[in-house]
Design a protein around this motif. Structure first.
Motif, short mmCIF file in Angstrom:
data_model
loop_
_atom_site.label_atom_id
_atom_site.label_comp_id
_atom_site.label_asym_id
_atom_site.label_seq_id
_atom_site.Cartn_x
_atom_site.Cartn_y
_atom_site.Cartn_z
N THR A 42 14.11 -11.48 11.45
CA THR A 42 12.75 -11.20 11.31
C THR A 42 12.46 -11.47 9.71
N ARG A 282 1.81 -5.14 14.41
CA ARG A 282 2.33 -6.17 13.30
C ARG A 282 2.46 -7.41 13.62
N CYS A 283 2.12 -8.60 12.59
CA CYS A 283 1.99 -9.65 13.01
C CYS A 283 2.62 -10.64 11.72
N SER A 284 3.16 -11.89 12.03
CA SER A 284 3.78 -12.48 11.12
C SER A 284 2.87 -13.29 9.84
N SER A 317 3.83 -9.27 6.13
CA SER A 317 4.31 -10.14 7.15
C SER A 317 5.53 -9.02 7.93
N TRP A 318 4.89 -8.93 9.32
CA TRP A 318 5.77 -8.08 10.02
C TRP A 318 6.01 -6.70 9.78
N LYS A 320 5.12 -3.20 10.35
CA LYS A 320 4.50 -2.20 11.27
C LYS A 320 3.49 -1.27 10.68
N GLU A 348 2.85 -11.90 17.15
CA GLU A 348 2.25 -10.41 16.80
C GLU A 348 3.19 -9.64 17.93
#
Ligand code: GTQ
Length: 350
Positions: A42, A282-284, A317-318, A320, A348
């Motif tokens: 990740t 969360r999203c990248s 990024s990522w 949460k 996401e």
């Protein structure tokens, strides 16, 4: 493990180290020593969650206003540097953010560059950004863009200071080695002057010039006034249940293509009803947020903070996170999501 085995391992390690140091002068390195760092399960970002309270930055900006004129500085900006990326002029790994101050009577001279820029107006009313010869008056909450390679300058003919949040794709363009810039050396942008409201009339009225063919992927509409944006959000909020992760969230759009206003930066606005708590998300795309109205408590795995009006914060990024609104809250945000989308990378998790 027998002594001879242990000796063999030590010997292998030493032999390998010797090999690495012999290939190093040839500009070679062993992939197997760093594969796990390069291809992570990740995102393993150096970017950290960070919160800049406006009252603190505003005081430093006031001091900067006494230290240097906008004209001498070209742009009087305090860069919002991510603590995990110090010295790189980066708020997230790919994007730059700064707070710009322009005092009454000042001009920030014209230039153009390949970096795309956006502004979210935080304080003051009536100063202008001129993009390709069209003066756009600015007011708190307005979203204004200066796409790649458009001539732009800022001026304040009012009697109050103006402050806005700048967002640019500086780190992304640096990574691509694609930075080009020009100055005029004088006070006037070389583009022909256009009348106020020109781009709204041509592109922002649900109309387009007949035979219009977009010359670039960027929006030809430079200003997205907050009054219109807020009215849209309130209409949605009156009729719809809020989305569990986002509340009522819209993205700014290029009226010609329906795509993002600029190809490298997506911009978003969301309304969280009073006391609404969002579900974890969360999203990248590492994202820069600014509070326009209300207040929000942001909770991440390892920290929590409460952001007030004009505060800026970053969600990497990522990472949460969830939000808890105090009063009806509007959040502006921007990220590199358009880039990740066209590359097929954006993800996401709700
Ligand atoms: O207003 O043109 O914060 O060129 C950084 C670079 C603002 C601007 C920044 C820029 C500008």
């Amino acid at each position: 493990m027998s002594t001879s085995n242990a000796a063999a391992i030590v010997d292998t390690k030493a032999t390998r180290r010797d090999f690495y140091s012999r290939i190093d002068p040839a500009n070679l390195a062993p992939l197997w020593e760093q594969l796990h760092n390069l291809v992570t399960r990740t995102p393993a970002s150096a970017c950290r969650a960070v919160h800049w309270p406006y009252r603190q930055v505003r005081e430093y900006l006031r001091e900067a206003g006494e230290l240097i004129t906008a004209e001498e500085a070209i742009r009087r900006v305090l860069i919002l540097e991510n603590p995990g990326l110090r010295g790189q002029a980066a708020a997230t790994t790919s994007l730059y953010a700064g707070l710009q101050l322009i005092l009454p009577g000042e001009i920030a001279p014209p230039h153009r560059h390949t970096q795309s820029a956006l502004r979210l107006i935080l304080e003051g009313e009536g100063a202008y950004t001129s993009v390709e010869g069209e003066k756009t008056p600015m007011k708190r909450g307005d979203f204004v863009i200066t796409p790649s390679w458009t001539w732009h300058e800022h001026g304040n003919e009012t009697d109050q200071p103006m402050v806005w949040l700048d967002g640019l794709d500086v780190p992304l363009v640096a990574m691509l080695d694609a930075s080009f810039a020009e100055n005029t050396g004088d006070q006037k942008a070389p583009s022909p002057q256009k009348s106020a409201g020109d781009s709204k009339a041509r592109y922002g009225s649900n109309l387009l010039p007949v035979d219009y063919v977009a010359p670039t992927p960027a929006s030809p509409l430079f200003s997205y006034p907050y009054a219109d944006t807020l009215a849209a959000l309130r209409t949605l909020a009156a009729g719809d249940a809020p989305d569990a992760c986002h509340g009522h969230k819209l993205r700014y759009a290029n009226p010609v293509t329906g795509g993002h206003p600029m190809p490298t930066i997506g911009a978003y606005i969301q309304l969280l009803p009073d006391v609404f708590s969002t579900a974890p998300y969360r999203c990248s795309a590492g994202t820069v947020f600014a509070v326009i109205d209300g207040a929000v408590t942001v909770t991440l795995d390892d920290r929590t903070f409460t952001a007030q009006p004009n505060d800026v914060f970053v969600i990497p990024s990522w990472a949460k996170h969830h939000f808890e609104a105090h009063g009806e809250t509007t959040l502006f945000s921007f990220s590199d999501r358009p880039v990740q989308e066209v590359l097929g990378l954006w993800r996401e998790q709700r």
